[in-house]
Motif scaffolding. Structure first.
Motif, PDB file in Angstrom:
ATOM      1  N   TYR A  58       0.833  -1.204   0.000  1.00 12.32           N
ATOM      2  CA  TYR A  58       0.000   0.000   0.000  1.00 12.32           C
ATOM      3  C   TYR A  58       0.869   1.256   0.000  1.00 12.32           C
ATOM      4  O   TYR A  58       2.064   1.230   0.332  1.00 12.32           O
ATOM      5  N   VAL A  59       0.230   2.362  -0.372  1.00 17.89           N
ATOM      6  CA  VAL A  59       0.826   3.696  -0.254  1.00 17.89           C
ATOM      7  C   VAL A  59      -0.169   4.564   0.492  1.00 17.89           C
ATOM      8  O   VAL A  59      -1.346   4.630   0.130  1.00 17.89           O
ATOM      9  N   LEU A  60       0.310   5.205   1.549  1.00 15.80           N
ATOM     10  CA  LEU A  60      -0.517   6.145   2.304  1.00 15.80           C
ATOM     11  C   LEU A  60       0.011   7.554   2.026  1.00 15.80           C
ATOM     12  O   LEU A  60       1.205   7.831   2.177  1.00 15.80           O
ATOM     13  N   SER A  61      -0.873   8.431   1.607  1.00 14.41           N
ATOM     14  CA  SER A  61      -0.508   9.832   1.382  1.00 14.41           C
ATOM     15  C   SER A  61      -1.441  10.699   2.232  1.00 14.41           C
ATOM     16  O   SER A  61      -2.652  10.666   2.045  1.00 14.41           O
ATOM     17  N   ARG A  62      -0.827  11.474   3.155  1.00 13.22           N
ATOM     18  CA  ARG A  62      -1.624  12.256   4.102  1.00 13.22           C
ATOM     19  C   ARG A  62      -1.190  13.724   4.052  1.00 13.22           C
ATOM     20  O   ARG A  62       0.003  14.037   3.980  1.00 13.22           O
ATOM     21  N   LEU A  63      -2.184  14.625   4.108  1.00 14.89           N
ATOM     22  CA  LEU A  63      -1.915  16.061   4.217  1.00 14.89           C
ATOM     23  C   LEU A  63      -2.497  16.546   5.533  1.00 14.89           C
ATOM     24  O   LEU A  63      -3.665  16.302   5.840  1.00 14.89           O
ATOM     25  N   ARG A  64      -1.664  17.240   6.331  1.00 14.88           N
ATOM     26  CA  ARG A  64      -2.143  17.758   7.613  1.00 14.88           C
ATOM     27  C   ARG A  64      -1.487  19.111   7.893  1.00 14.88           C
ATOM     28  O   ARG A  64      -0.512  19.496   7.240  1.00 14.88           O
ATOM     29  N   ARG A  65      -2.036  19.836   8.813  1.00 14.49           N
ATOM     30  CA  ARG A  65      -1.474  21.131   9.224  1.00 14.49           C
ATOM     31  C   ARG A  65      -0.765  20.981  10.562  1.00 14.49           C
ATOM     32  O   ARG A  65      -1.232  20.283  11.462  1.00 14.49           O
ATOM     33  N   GLU A  66       0.360  21.660  10.676  1.00 13.90           N
ATOM     34  CA  GLU A  66       1.115  21.690  11.926  1.00 13.90           C
ATOM     35  C   GLU A  66       1.596  23.114  12.123  1.00 13.90           C
ATOM     36  O   GLU A  66       2.575  23.535  11.507  1.00 13.90           O
ATOM     37  N   GLY A  67       0.887  23.881  12.930  1.00  8.61           N
ATOM     38  CA  GLY A  67       1.196  25.298  13.057  1.00  8.61           C
ATOM     39  C   GLY A  67       0.895  26.018  11.753  1.00  8.61           C
ATOM     40  O   GLY A  67      -0.209  25.923  11.202  1.00  8.61           O
ATOM     41  N   GLU A  68       1.883  26.733  11.229  1.00  9.80           N
ATOM     42  CA  GLU A  68       1.710  27.470   9.976  1.00  9.80           C
ATOM     43  C   GLU A  68       2.044  26.626   8.747  1.00  9.80           C
ATOM     44  O   GLU A  68       1.869  27.086   7.627  1.00  9.80           O
TER      45      GLU A  68
END
Length: 485
Positions: A39-49
Motif C-alpha cells: 500500500y501507499v498512504l498519502s496524508r496532508l495535515r497542518r502543523e502550526g503554519e
C-alpha cells in the motif's frame, strides 16, 4: 496495491508517482491500511503554519515513511515526499526523480525565462525535482535549443499532419493507428478518397481564416506503404489545395525499409520533400524478427544509400533502446552501424509498452531490459552522437517507458525537425488529417483538441463528420484568438 488518501484528494498526483516505479500496477483506493498487502498512504495535515505531506510506502515487506514540511500548498510536494523514500523501497533510483511530466525541457525553459541562469536552473531541477545532474544538464541543453527554434516560429501559421494508417506488418510494440496492408488493401483507395475530401475542406478553412502552413509532417503507420502512384496523387492533392510555397519543412516517414524503392523516393523528392525518416529501430536481425519487422539490417543500409542517390539531404533515423532481448552491447552494435552513415538527425526512443500493443500482452516490462541497462544505452547514445557532431534539440517522455526515461532527438546544426518541437512543446496549432488524427489548437495557455476516429472504415464512413469537427475547433480557436487580441 492499495492507495490511502487522508486530508486531500490528489489521487492522480500520487498515482503518477507510483506508476513511475511500477508502470503496470493498479492502485485501488482504500479507506483503511490493509494488514497483508502492499500500500501507499498519502496524508496532508497542518502543523502550526506549515503543511505536512506524509508518505508511507509498504512494498514487498519493506516499509518506509517520510514527512515533508512546507509553508504552502502545492501538488508537487506529494511527489517530493514520495520520492524521498521510493528509491529505497523499490530498489531503483529514477534519473528523473519526482518529475513525472512528459515535457521536462519545458520546465527548464520556463524557469530560465524567469531570469535564472544555467546553474540556477540546474540546481532547481536537482533539488526541487530530484533529477540526476545528468538529466538536469540534458533538460537545459534541450530547452535552449527549443527556445531558439520557437523564437523563429511563424505567426498566424499552423503545422499540418497527414496520417497514413497502413504498414506492411504491425510491430510488436506498436500502439499507433495502423493496419497491415496485406489485410486492409481494399481499404487503401477508399481511405485516400476520404482523405482527399478532408484535405479540400481543411484547405478552405485555412484560407477562410487567413492561416498559412509552416511545416508538413506525413506519418502513420508507414506512408511509404502506399504505392508510388498513390503517393503521387496524395502529394498532388496537397499542393493543389494548400499553399505550400512558403513552408519551412516537409517530412515524410519512410520508416520501414521494406516499403522503400527508387520510384517512391523519386516521387517524394520531385514534390520538394527534403526530409525523410528511415527507421531501423535496431540493426540486430534477431530482434527485428522478434518485433515483427520483416526487413534486414542490410536493407536499412541499402535504402539509406538509395535515398542519398535520389538527392535527399536530410535523413532522420529512429532507434529504440530497451527492445526485447537486447543488451547494451546489442544497442552499441546498432550505433556502430548507424553513426558511420552520417544521417543528419537521429532520434533515440526508450522502449515504451502501451497497453494497446501486442507486446504488453506478451511481456512483462521489467523482464525485457532493466532500467539501468536502458539508461546505459541512452548514455552511450548521447555520448557517441555528441562525438559525431550531434546535439539534442527536442525531448519528450511517455507513460509506460522503461525506467521512466525519455526520447531524445539529436541532429547536426541547422537540421532540427521544427514539427517535432512545435507539437511536443505545444507552441503552435497542429491541424491533423486522416484516421486517428488529433488536431490541437493553441491560444496562449488554452489548448483544445479534436480527434478523428481511429478505425479506418469508420473514418471513411464518417468523413463528413470529421470535416465538421475540424471546422468546429478551428472556428472556436479563431474566435478565442480574437478575444485575446
Amino acid at each position: 496495491m492499495k492507495l490511502i488518501l487522508q486530508g486531500h484528494s490528489e489521487r492522480y498526483t500520487v498515482y503518477e508517482s507510483i506508476q513511475s516505479y511500477l508502470p503496470r500496477i493498479k492502485a485501488e483506493i482504500s479507506d483503511a491500511i490493509p494488514e497483508a498487502q502492499d500500500y501507499v498512504l498519502s496524508r496532508l495535515r497542518r502543523e502550526g503554519e506549515n503543511y505536512i505531506y506524509d508518505t508511507v510506502i509498504c512494498y514487498n515487506g519493506v516499509k518506509r515513511e517520510y514527512s515533508l514540511s512546507r509553508p504552502d500548498y502545492c501538488k508537487h510536494y506529494f511527489k517530493q515526499s514520495f520520492e524521498h523514500i521510493a528509491p529505497e523501497v523499490f530498489g531503483i533510483s529514477l534519473p528523473w526523480g519526482a518529475l513525472t511530466g512528459i515535457r521536462p525541457a519545458k520546465i527548464a525553459r520556463n524557469y530560465m525565462a524567469e531570469g535564472n541562469d544555467d546553474a540556477q536552473t540546474h540546481q532547481h531541477l536537482v533539488s526541487y525535482y530530484h533529477t540526476s545532474p545528468q538529466k538536469a544538464e540534458l533538460a537545459i541543453e534541450v530547452a535552449k535549443a527549443e527556445g531558439r527554434i520557437i523564437s523563429n516560429m511563424k505567426k498566424d501559421a499552423v503545422s499540418l499532419y497527414i496520417g497514413i494508417p497502413f504498414c506492411p506488418t504491425r510491430c510488436l510494440y506498436c500502439s499507433f493507428t495502423s493496419q497491415s496492408v496485406a489485410f486492409s488493401n481494399k481499404l487503401v483507395e477508399p481511405y485516400l478518397e476520404a482523405l482527399h475530401k478532408e484535405i479540400e475542406h481543411t484547405s478552405q478553412l485555412l484560407k477562410q481564416f487567413g492561416l498559412s502552413v509552416e511545416t508538413v509532417y506525413m506519418g502513420g503507420g508507414t506512408p511509404t506503404a502506399l504505392t508510388a502512384s498513390q503517393m503521387d496523387q496524395l502529394l498532388c492533392k496537397l499542393y493543389e489545395h494548400f499553399d505550400l510555397s512558403g513552408i519551412r519543412e516537409f517530412t515524410i516517414e519512410a520508416g520501414r525499409p521494406d516499403t522503400i524503392d527508387p520510384e517512391k523516393l523519386r516521387v517524394i523528392r520531385n514534390h520538394g520533400v527534403k526530409r525523410i525518416s528511415i527507421n531501423p529501430q535496431t540493426m540486430n536481425e534477431n530482434t527485428l524478427r522478434l518485433i515483427g519487422r520483416r526487413h534486414t539490417p542490410q536493407q536499412v543500409l541499402d535504402c539509406f544509400a538509395l535515398a542519398r542517390e535520389e538527392g535527399f539531404s536530410h535523413i532522420n533515423m529512429d532507434l529504440i533502446a530497451g527492445l526485447p532481448s537486447e543488451s547494451p552491447e546489442d544497442f552499441s552494435r546498432t550505433l556502430d552501424a548507424i553513426i558511420p552513415l552520417q544521417p543528419e538527425s537521429i532520434t533515440i526512443h526508450t522502449m515504451c509498452i502501451k497497453r494497446s500493443s501486442y507486446l504488453a500482452e506478451q511481456y512483462d516490462m521489467f523482464s525485457i531490459s532493466s532500467a539501468n541497462a536502458v539508461e546505459a544505452m541512452l548514455t552511450e547514445g548521447r555520448t557517441r552522437l555528441k562525438e559525431a557532431g550531434m546535439s539534442p534539440y527536442y525531448m519528450y517522455r511517455q507513460k509506460n517507458m522503461l525506467g521512466n526515461l525519455e526520447n531524445v532527438g539529436y541532429c547536426i546544426p541547422e537540421h532540427e525537425c521544427l514539427y517535432n518541437v512545435y507539437i511536443m512543446e505545444e507552441v503552435q496549432s497542429i491541424v491533423a488529417l486522416g484516421a486517428g488524427g488529433s488536431t490541437k489548437t493553441v491560444a496562449n495557455d488554452l489548448i483544445e483538441r479534436s480527434f478523428n476516429v481511429k478505425e479506418v472504415s469508420e473514418y471513411i464512413k464518417r468523413i463528413d463528420e470529421m470535416c465538421q469537427r475540424k471546422e468546429n475547433i478551428l472556428s472556436k480557436w479563431i474566435e478565442t484568438q480574437k478575444s485575446i487580441r
